[in-house]
Design a protein around this motif. Structure first.
Motif, PDB file in Angstrom:
ATOM      1  N   LEU A  41       8.070  55.309 -21.984  1.00 60.35           N
ATOM      2  CA  LEU A  41       6.634  55.435 -21.764  1.00 60.35           C
ATOM      3  C   LEU A  41       6.204  54.853 -20.419  1.00 60.35           C
ATOM      4  O   LEU A  41       5.296  55.375 -19.769  1.00 60.35           O
ATOM      5  CB  LEU A  41       5.860  54.738 -22.893  1.00 60.35           C
ATOM      6  CG  LEU A  41       5.966  55.370 -24.283  1.00 60.35           C
ATOM      7  CD1 LEU A  41       5.294  54.472 -25.318  1.00 60.35           C
ATOM      8  CD2 LEU A  41       5.349  56.764 -24.287  1.00 60.35           C
ATOM      9  N   VAL A  42       6.852  53.767 -20.017  1.00 57.88           N
ATOM     10  CA  VAL A  42       6.420  53.036 -18.821  1.00 57.88           C
ATOM     11  C   VAL A  42       7.120  53.517 -17.558  1.00 57.88           C
ATOM     12  O   VAL A  42       6.519  53.531 -16.475  1.00 57.88           O
ATOM     13  CB  VAL A  42       6.664  51.520 -19.014  1.00 57.88           C
ATOM     14  CG1 VAL A  42       6.355  50.731 -17.742  1.00 57.88           C
ATOM     15  CG2 VAL A  42       5.814  50.995 -20.165  1.00 57.88           C
ATOM     16  N   TYR A  43       8.377  53.949 -17.676  1.00 62.80           N
ATOM     17  CA  TYR A  43       9.188  54.230 -16.495  1.00 62.80           C
ATOM     18  C   TYR A  43       9.616  55.695 -16.407  1.00 62.80           C
ATOM     19  O   TYR A  43       9.753  56.383 -17.419  1.00 62.80           O
ATOM     20  CB  TYR A  43      10.439  53.347 -16.493  1.00 62.80           C
ATOM     21  CG  TYR A  43      10.143  51.914 -16.103  1.00 62.80           C
ATOM     22  CD1 TYR A  43       9.919  51.565 -14.775  1.00 62.80           C
ATOM     23  CD2 TYR A  43      10.074  50.920 -17.074  1.00 62.80           C
ATOM     24  CE1 TYR A  43       9.638  50.257 -14.426  1.00 62.80           C
ATOM     25  CE2 TYR A  43       9.787  49.612 -16.728  1.00 62.80           C
ATOM     26  CZ  TYR A  43       9.571  49.287 -15.399  1.00 62.80           C
ATOM     27  OH  TYR A  43       9.275  47.996 -15.046  1.00 62.80           O
ATOM     28  N   GLN A  44       9.835  56.095 -15.167  1.00 63.03           N
ATOM     29  CA  GLN A  44      10.390  57.412 -14.871  1.00 63.03           C
ATOM     30  C   GLN A  44      11.635  57.210 -14.002  1.00 63.03           C
ATOM     31  O   GLN A  44      11.568  56.501 -12.992  1.00 63.03           O
ATOM     32  CB  GLN A  44       9.367  58.257 -14.109  1.00 63.03           C
ATOM     33  CG  GLN A  44       9.872  59.614 -13.636  1.00 63.03           C
ATOM     34  CD  GLN A  44      10.064  60.587 -14.785  1.00 63.03           C
ATOM     35  OE1 GLN A  44       9.298  60.588 -15.742  1.00 63.03           O
ATOM     36  NE2 GLN A  44      11.076  61.415 -14.688  1.00 63.03           N
ATOM     37  N   ARG A  67       5.381  54.030 -13.966  1.00 67.54           N
ATOM     38  CA  ARG A  67       4.308  55.006 -13.819  1.00 67.54           C
ATOM     39  C   ARG A  67       3.000  54.253 -13.535  1.00 67.54           C
ATOM     40  O   ARG A  67       2.535  53.471 -14.372  1.00 67.54           O
ATOM     41  CB  ARG A  67       4.143  55.828 -15.103  1.00 67.54           C
ATOM     42  CG  ARG A  67       5.418  56.544 -15.550  1.00 67.54           C
ATOM     43  CD  ARG A  67       5.178  57.209 -16.902  1.00 67.54           C
ATOM     44  NE  ARG A  67       6.418  57.579 -17.547  1.00 67.54           N
ATOM     45  CZ  ARG A  67       7.016  58.755 -17.439  1.00 67.54           C
ATOM     46  NH1 ARG A  67       6.476  59.684 -16.673  1.00 67.54           N
ATOM     47  NH2 ARG A  67       8.140  59.020 -18.079  1.00 67.54           N
ATOM     48  N   ILE A  68       2.415  54.471 -12.356  1.00 69.02           N
ATOM     49  CA  ILE A  68       1.181  53.783 -12.002  1.00 69.02           C
ATOM     50  C   ILE A  68       0.219  54.752 -11.341  1.00 69.02           C
ATOM     51  O   ILE A  68       0.619  55.823 -10.866  1.00 69.02           O
ATOM     52  CB  ILE A  68       1.436  52.594 -11.039  1.00 69.02           C
ATOM     53  CG1 ILE A  68       2.058  53.084  -9.731  1.00 69.02           C
ATOM     54  CG2 ILE A  68       2.292  51.523 -11.695  1.00 69.02           C
ATOM     55  CD1 ILE A  68       2.096  52.038  -8.650  1.00 69.02           C
ATOM     56  N   ALA A  89       8.324  67.125  -1.884  1.00 64.40           N
ATOM     57  CA  ALA A  89       9.342  66.704  -2.848  1.00 64.40           C
ATOM     58  C   ALA A  89       9.224  65.191  -2.984  1.00 64.40           C
ATOM     59  O   ALA A  89       8.744  64.513  -2.063  1.00 64.40           O
ATOM     60  CB  ALA A  89      10.738  67.088  -2.357  1.00 64.40           C
ATOM     61  N   PRO A  90       9.619  64.623  -4.114  1.00 64.45           N
ATOM     62  CA  PRO A  90       9.503  63.176  -4.282  1.00 64.45           C
ATOM     63  C   PRO A  90      10.259  62.415  -3.193  1.00 64.45           C
ATOM     64  O   PRO A  90      11.415  62.701  -2.906  1.00 64.45           O
ATOM     65  CB  PRO A  90      10.115  62.925  -5.666  1.00 64.45           C
ATOM     66  CG  PRO A  90       9.957  64.218  -6.384  1.00 64.45           C
ATOM     67  CD  PRO A  90      10.129  65.284  -5.339  1.00 64.45           C
ATOM     68  N   MET A  91       9.571  61.445  -2.583  1.00 64.59           N
ATOM     69  CA  MET A  91      10.162  60.600  -1.552  1.00 64.59           C
ATOM     70  C   MET A  91       9.914  59.144  -1.919  1.00 64.59           C
ATOM     71  O   MET A  91       8.990  58.829  -2.675  1.00 64.59           O
ATOM     72  CB  MET A  91       9.557  60.921  -0.176  1.00 64.59           C
ATOM     73  CG  MET A  91       9.725  62.354   0.260  1.00 64.59           C
ATOM     74  SD  MET A  91       9.047  62.660   1.919  1.00 64.59           S
ATOM     75  CE  MET A  91      10.237  61.770   2.922  1.00 64.59           C
ATOM     76  N   THR A 180       3.229  58.485  -7.567  1.00 65.97           N
ATOM     77  CA  THR A 180       3.494  58.667  -8.991  1.00 65.97           C
ATOM     78  C   THR A 180       4.210  57.478  -9.634  1.00 65.97           C
ATOM     79  O   THR A 180       4.264  57.386 -10.857  1.00 65.97           O
ATOM     80  CB  THR A 180       4.346  59.927  -9.230  1.00 65.97           C
ATOM     81  OG1 THR A 180       5.580  59.811  -8.482  1.00 65.97           O
ATOM     82  CG2 THR A 180       3.603  61.180  -8.784  1.00 65.97           C
ATOM     83  N   GLY A 181       4.768  56.589  -8.832  1.00 63.49           N
ATOM     84  CA  GLY A 181       5.486  55.466  -9.422  1.00 63.49           C
ATOM     85  C   GLY A 181       5.793  54.379  -8.407  1.00 63.49           C
ATOM     86  O   GLY A 181       5.757  54.597  -7.202  1.00 63.49           O
ATOM     87  N   ARG A 182       6.084  53.194  -8.930  1.00 63.70           N
ATOM     88  CA  ARG A 182       6.482  52.047  -8.114  1.00 63.70           C
ATOM     89  C   ARG A 182       7.873  51.617  -8.554  1.00 63.70           C
ATOM     90  O   ARG A 182       8.116  51.340  -9.729  1.00 63.70           O
ATOM     91  CB  ARG A 182       5.488  50.892  -8.292  1.00 63.70           C
ATOM     92  CG  ARG A 182       5.864  49.617  -7.547  1.00 63.70           C
ATOM     93  CD  ARG A 182       4.735  48.595  -7.586  1.00 63.70           C
ATOM     94  NE  ARG A 182       4.268  48.356  -8.942  1.00 63.70           N
ATOM     95  CZ  ARG A 182       2.981  48.174  -9.255  1.00 63.70           C
ATOM     96  NH1 ARG A 182       2.037  48.225  -8.330  1.00 63.70           N
ATOM     97  NH2 ARG A 182       2.638  47.939 -10.517  1.00 63.70           N
ATOM     98  N   VAL A 183       8.807  51.571  -7.631  1.00 64.30           N
ATOM     99  CA  VAL A 183      10.205  51.273  -7.952  1.00 64.30           C
ATOM    100  C   VAL A 183      10.343  49.811  -8.362  1.00 64.30           C
ATOM    101  O   VAL A 183       9.980  48.907  -7.610  1.00 64.30           O
ATOM    102  CB  VAL A 183      11.126  51.590  -6.758  1.00 64.30           C
ATOM    103  CG1 VAL A 183      12.562  51.204  -7.085  1.00 64.30           C
ATOM    104  CG2 VAL A 183      11.040  53.076  -6.405  1.00 64.30           C
TER     105      VAL A 183
END
Length: 249
Positions: A41-44, A67-68, A89-91, A180-183
């Protein structure tokens, strides 16, 4: 006399042990499966596409990105974003400036500055440009529009980042909405957590808090340990029982 026999005491201990082992397995399953559900739910998961973030993350690394919303991004975050003006594309890049910031490089000591404040960037582990003492092999300056982010790679010698797009509208920045996300962590090959850099902490807004990757990992590991320990109780109890029986005969 009517005292409790050895067999009765042994049976009582056995029943208690079986109950505790069953409880351990149940709690372990809850933690183990709950950890995976929580993580989903939280991570991709993402695969790092290039070497532009070396040495923080390497090409081919599998990372977990929390996911943020773009509004939650802070300076220093390593983010996943998709912008049609870049590659569509995702970077993965590092945020060094937010809306209203003036980003420049380099000061007299070779450091990146944000609104005139120099920022220490130990994660660069300089790869040789400028005698290994500067934050970028090329000088630059940009003002970040409101609602946008200025992004750089940690491998400043080859990263195709905001510096390449300086002449475009927004001076190389991208909208927050592209994030879309924070590593948070490198999971393969195992590299552990991606730290929040303290060099940006003193600037207005500070840095983001660590994500839940560490407690999530502890939940999964603890659950697995309880499941294995509880499942092993039965065979171990039987083995010990046979050993005691042989000693009594």
């Amino acid at each position: 006399m009517g005292g409790t026999t050895r067999t009765e005491r042994t049976d009582g201990h056995g029943r208690l042990g079986s109950a505790l082992s069953g409880l351990a397995v149940a709690v372990g399953c809850l933690l183990f499966l709950g950890g995976f559900v929580w993580g989903a739910l939280v991570y991709q998961p993402y695969t790092v596409p290039t070497d532009s973030m070396t040495p923080t993350v390497m090409s081919g690394d599998r990372v977990l990105a929390q996911r943020i919303d773009g509004a939650d991004v802070r300076r220093g975050d390593v983010v996943v974003f998709t912008d049609t003006d870049w590659a569509n594309a995702p970077m993965i890049k590092r945020v060094v400036g937010i809306g209203g910031d003036t980003i420049a490089c380099c000061d007299a000591d070779g450091r990146l500055t944000v609104n005139g404040t120099p920022v220490e960037e130990p994660y660069l582990r300089h790869q040789g440009w400028g005698g290994g003492k500067t934050a970028s092999p090329t000088g630059f300056s940009a003002t970040v529009p409101d609602g946008h982010l200025f992004l750089l790679g940690d491998q400043r010698g080859s990263s195709q980042d905001s510096r390449v797009h300086l002449k475009e509208p927004g001076q190389g920045s991208v909208p927050r909405s592209t994030v879309t996300g924070r590593v948070d962590a490198v999971v393969w090959p195992f590299g552990g957590l991606v730290d929040r850099p303290q060099g940006f902490a003193a600037l207005p807004g500070g840095i983001s808090r660590p994500g839940p990757a560490e407690p999530l990992a502890w939940a999964v590991a603890g659950g697995a340990a309880l499941i294995l320990g509880g499942a092993a109780y039965g065979p171990l109890a039987k083995l010990l029982g046979r050993s005691r029986a042989r000693r009594r005969t």
